[in-house]
Scaffold this active site. Sequence first.
Site, short mmCIF file in Angstrom:
data_model
loop_
_atom_site.label_atom_id
_atom_site.label_comp_id
_atom_site.label_asym_id
_atom_site.label_seq_id
_atom_site.Cartn_x
_atom_site.Cartn_y
_atom_site.Cartn_z
NE ARG A 1 -4.00 -1.88 2.40
CZ ARG A 1 -3.88 -3.17 2.76
NH1 ARG A 1 -2.71 -3.63 3.15
NH2 ARG A 1 -4.93 -3.97 2.71
NE ARG B 1 7.96 -2.86 12.59
CZ ARG B 1 7.03 -1.92 12.49
NH1 ARG B 1 7.32 -0.76 11.94
NH2 ARG B 1 5.80 -2.14 12.92
CD GLU C 1 12.09 2.03 16.53
OE1 GLU C 1 10.96 2.02 17.08
OE2 GLU C 1 12.24 2.15 15.31
CG HIS D 1 8.66 4.19 14.94
ND1 HIS D 1 9.03 2.90 15.23
CD2 HIS D 1 7.66 4.08 14.04
CE1 HIS D 1 8.29 2.05 14.55
NE2 HIS D 1 7.45 2.74 13.81
#
Length: 329
Positions: free
Chosen positions: A145, A228, A257, A276
């Site tokens: 997408r 990612r 993270e 992020h």
Amino acid sequence: MLTGMDEAGLRLVKEAAQVRMVDPKDREAVAAAARDADAIITRTAGAIDAPLLGAAKRLRVVGRHGVGFDHIDVPAATARGVQVVYTPGANTEDVCEHVIAMMIGLSKHFPTMIRELEAGNYAVRTTMRGREIRGRTLGIVGFGRIGRRLGEACHLGFGMRVLYHDIVQAPEEVELRAGALRVGYVELLRQSDYVSLHLPLDASTRRMMDRASLANIKEDCILINTCRGPVVDEEAVADALDARLLWGYGADVFDVEPPPLDHPLIGRRDVMLTPHSAAQTEEGLRNMATMVARDVLNVLSGRRPDNPVNDPFAVERERTALGLEPLYR
């Protein structure tokens, strides 16, 4: 049990269930709340792993407030008759815009220009030359997408040539709208002025952008990762920047993270890094919250979800084998 979500989705859940807010970093609190929870909604922090799932005896559904679900042990959930749902498409525009912002910002040396201006060095404007993105080649690795929307926006908006690499070929109408051509991974790296990564994290994609990949990348390419962190070997990227193989690197995600203070990429002037936060818009957060809330409530009400991660039929089969009450009417 929720780990933080927009009020629009939270309101839907509160109308139908008792809600407990738990800090996902507090594993003991999460485990305690999960023991008698019918549903868990999680964002990015905190693993929903086999031990947690095994202790949650009443659990029927795990809702991922977002797209990536690598922190959820989906096979373990299926084996315990637990449905997993997520929110594909909720943040497509947000991430697409984020990538384009990084493409433009790195092309125009924004990190350096901003810092030098703040330091009083107005003359920096004549010491560095940026470049236009119009007419250049964009390589998209992972044509789902977000990748498709990015290709469409860059092709129609900037006249870019679009190459993509994916395990499946996109429908012809999608390729035509994005002006996209499917090519091999190495060919994409060798031809692209910009490479944007849009992959799920699994064994096949972990460290996919490694030293071998970077050795094939076109000189002065700008590499962008908003999928990612572990898809990229960050040390290898730092070395490629040092060697001037890359023009720049943009990332909204990190291998670990939050990243450590001594991270090899933080503080460089040839990178644009964000915490992020690509989907942290009013629209994106509202979309994710309402989508996950509706699907969690669908499952709890005995209706099949709109966006399942694991197969509802496989979940029901496991519940039958375990002697559990069926999820769906």
